[in-house]
Design an enzyme around this catalytic site. Structure first.
Site, PDB file in Angstrom:
ATOM      1  N   GLU A 173     -74.641  21.093 -17.276  1.00  0.00           N
ATOM      2  CA  GLU A 173     -76.080  20.897 -17.516  1.00  0.00           C
ATOM      3  C   GLU A 173     -76.702  22.172 -18.093  1.00  0.00           C
ATOM      4  O   GLU A 173     -77.672  22.711 -17.543  1.00  0.00           O
ATOM      5  CB  GLU A 173     -76.788  20.432 -16.232  1.00  0.00           C
ATOM      6  CG  GLU A 173     -76.258  19.089 -15.761  1.00  0.00           C
ATOM      7  CD  GLU A 173     -77.123  18.359 -14.734  1.00  0.00           C
ATOM      8  OE1 GLU A 173     -78.063  18.945 -14.189  1.00  0.00           O
ATOM      9  OE2 GLU A 173     -76.835  17.166 -14.495  1.00  0.00           O
ATOM     10  N   GLU A 300     -70.813  12.993 -13.921  1.00  0.00           N
ATOM     11  CA  GLU A 300     -71.711  12.796 -12.770  1.00  0.00           C
ATOM     12  C   GLU A 300     -72.383  11.442 -12.930  1.00  0.00           C
ATOM     13  O   GLU A 300     -73.098  11.218 -13.920  1.00  0.00           O
ATOM     14  CB  GLU A 300     -72.765  13.903 -12.683  1.00  0.00           C
ATOM     15  CG  GLU A 300     -72.199  15.225 -12.209  1.00  0.00           C
ATOM     16  CD  GLU A 300     -73.259  16.292 -11.956  1.00  0.00           C
ATOM     17  OE1 GLU A 300     -74.381  15.955 -11.544  1.00  0.00           O
ATOM     18  OE2 GLU A 300     -72.933  17.480 -12.188  1.00  0.00           O
TER      19      GLU A 300
HETATM   20  O1  AHR Z   1     -75.004  16.190  -8.123  1.00  0.00           O
HETATM   21  C1  AHR Z   1     -76.124  16.953  -7.825  1.00  0.00           C
HETATM   22  C2  AHR Z   1     -76.656  17.729  -9.028  1.00  0.00           C
HETATM   23  O2  AHR Z   1     -77.099  16.827  -9.992  1.00  0.00           O
HETATM   24  C3  AHR Z   1     -75.633  18.570  -9.756  1.00  0.00           C
HETATM   25  O3  AHR Z   1     -75.471  19.823  -9.192  1.00  0.00           O
HETATM   26  C4  AHR Z   1     -76.241  18.696 -11.120  1.00  0.00           C
HETATM   27  O4  AHR Z   1     -75.270  18.866 -12.124  1.00  0.00           O
HETATM   28  C5  AHR Z   1     -77.034  17.409 -11.281  1.00  0.00           C
HETATM   29  O5  AHR Z   1     -78.313  17.639 -11.753  1.00  0.00           O
END
Ligand code: AHR
Length: 503
Positions: A173, A300
């Protein structure tokens, strides 16, 4: 009665086993307590790793695990987490509640976990607050088996042999917690960091660029344009995408098991958006990579709710219900359908955080309904996706319309594997399934089913778990069976052997 046609002659892309991956970050009780309890703990462990959790992960054949973050990755300095434990730096985890990070779980412990579980490590390096030298040293430390400062340090720390690491993330990110960069700025950084991500011996890295959030197509466009290729030379193996399902609003989240029918339907509308996101990001990727050599890595994803009452707000601990098992099933179906471009996916997060498959409390462990979705789907790992067509009806309310059914069919070593979900909260469905190019001899089925908010607790850990799916009838053209409301089923078919041959 709904009709399903599966064409066993129509073999499409391979469903990479890595689509069934998980993600674990130094966040809340995700690693500490959830996976790692230390060698002196009363909880049964091998080298500090909980035996119950490792065993549960082996059972679903976990293929790959992403670590150490998330936002934590761009804050993590790996040298703090190697060497004698008592000498490791004690730090504050500023991303997740300002709690103590004593670095007891570091590189050696993570690699040990992967070895115990039998999964590939996927390590995310630090671009946001790290250096090129630090990332390059980490790769050397992990994978170089000759004589060098890093391989000597590894041996001093108790592991003379080099490990093998394939999946390598170049930041996380980086449009936000990983450095607030512009796509072009990150693209340049990717090129620089990637140059020093070296392949030692026969270890081959698969380098993944930090990708977009949800529908940020500008990010994918800018990073692909800047960093996918240098002339004809491809720099990038994969680019990531993050998308979390939020059935309500981020400001007014509800708890996992406290929801209304309208939230249920809205949750599916939002989860099903994954398909549009994949298609649009892949369309942009194809402009810069017409040969489709760069994979999309959804590292994710999951359903994100309000934390459970009494838990630390920054620990992101939530329950998991049948709704979540179904949300996972429809999402995995989307990944399977796009397995020509989606090469890996990692549910966030594996234990005790967000859409977890495992919850722990002291010595006790509970498997959530989503754990069982992964169990029912494991037969698709590395199988060939089959062409198929499913008749579905639209269900829902005035605001949210969703298909009633979702499925995947695949084949591996002559065994046909069908997973199918009924999203209707109230109506069972009879399925008439026609098989083209396949005559089945035997069938076996399992079924996960319950009320939409049904879940397992530490007092009642086996309320929701798969049972046998009975009454699968072999018909002239295929099979017929009934799916109850709110259900995920797995059906395994074995091919009738004609004159001793097997497809
Ligand atoms: O999964 C929780 C958070 O969500 C992670 O650290 C980040 O990459 C995302 O914004």
């Amino acid at each position: 009665m709904a009709k399903l046609v599966i064409n066993a002659w129509d073999r499409k892309s391979k469903i990479n086993k890595e689509l069934y991956g998980q993600f674990s970050e130094h966040l809340g009780r995700g690693i500490y307590e959830g996976i790692y309890v230390g060698e002196d703990s009363d909880i049964k462990n091998i080298k500090g790793i909980r035996c119950d959790v490792a065993e549960a992960l082996r059972r679903i054949r976990l293929p790959v695990l992403r670590w150490p973050g998330g936002c934590f990755a761009d804050y993590y300095h790996w040298k703090d987490g190697v060497g004698p434990r008592e000498k490791r730096k004690k730090l504050v985890n500023a991303n997740w509640g300002n709690v103590l990070e004593d670095n007891a779980f570091g590189t050696h412990e993570f690699m040990e976990l992967c070895e115990q579980v039998g999964c590939e490590p996927y390590i995310c390096g630090n671009v946001g607050s790290g250096t090129v030298e630090e990332m390059s040293d980490w790769i050397e430390y992990l994978t170089f088996d000759g004589v060098s400062p890093m391989s000597e340090l590894r041996a001093q720390n108790g592991h003379p042999a080099a490990w093998r690491v394939k999946y390598w993330g170049v930041g996380n990110e980086n449009w936000g917690c990983g450095g607030n960069m512009t796509p072009e700025q990150y693209g340049q950084e990717f090129r620089r960091y990637r140059t020093f991500c070296r392949n030692y011996g026969d270890n081959r890295l698969y380098c993944i660029a930090g990708g977009a959030d949800v529908a940020d197509y500008r990010w994918t466009e800018g990073v692909m344009r800047t960093a996918a290729y240098k002339g004809n030379h491809r720099l990038m193996d994969g680019i990531s995408l993050h998308y979390y399902t939020q059935p309500n609003t981020w400001e007014h989240k509800k708890r996992a098991a406290e929801f209304e029918l309208a939230d249920y339907y809205r949750g599916f509308v939002r989860a099903l958006r994954m398909e549009e996101l994949i298609e649009k990001h892949c369309e942009i990727m194809s402009r810069y990579d017409p040969a489709h050599e760069v994979g999309l890595v959804v590292d994710e994803w999951g359903a994100w709710y309000e934390v459970e009452e009494g838990s630390h707000p920054a620990f992101l601990y939530q329950q998991g219900t049948i709704r979540d098992a179904l949300l996972a099933a429809v999402t995995l179906d989307i990944f399977n359908r796009h397995s020509d471009r989606v090469k890996m996916a990692n549910l966030a997060q594996m234990v005790n955080v967000i859409h977890a498959i495992i919850l722990t409390e002291g010595k006790n462990m509970v498997l959530t309904p989503t754990y069982y979705t992964f169990d029912l789907y494991k037969g698709h790992q590395d199988a060939a996706l089959l062409g198929s067509w499913l008749e579905t009806e639209e269900i829902g309310d005035a605001e949210s319309r969703i298909p009633s059914l979702s499925h995947t069919a695949s084949i591996k070593d002559g065994v046909l594997h069908l997973t199918i979900s009924n999203l209707s909260p109230c109506r069972s469905e009879e399925i008439d399934c026609y098989l083209l190019g396949y005559t089945t001899e035997t069938t076996q089925g399992r079924l996960l089913q319950g009320d939409m908010a049904a879940h397992n607790t530490f007092d009642c850990p086996e309320k929701v778990k798969p049972e046998m799916l009975r009454d699968i009838k072999i018909t002239d053209g295929g099979i017929r069976f009934t799916l109850p409301a709110c259900a995920v089923a797995e059906i395994i078919l074995d091919e009738k052997k004609i004159m001793g041959t097997k497809a």
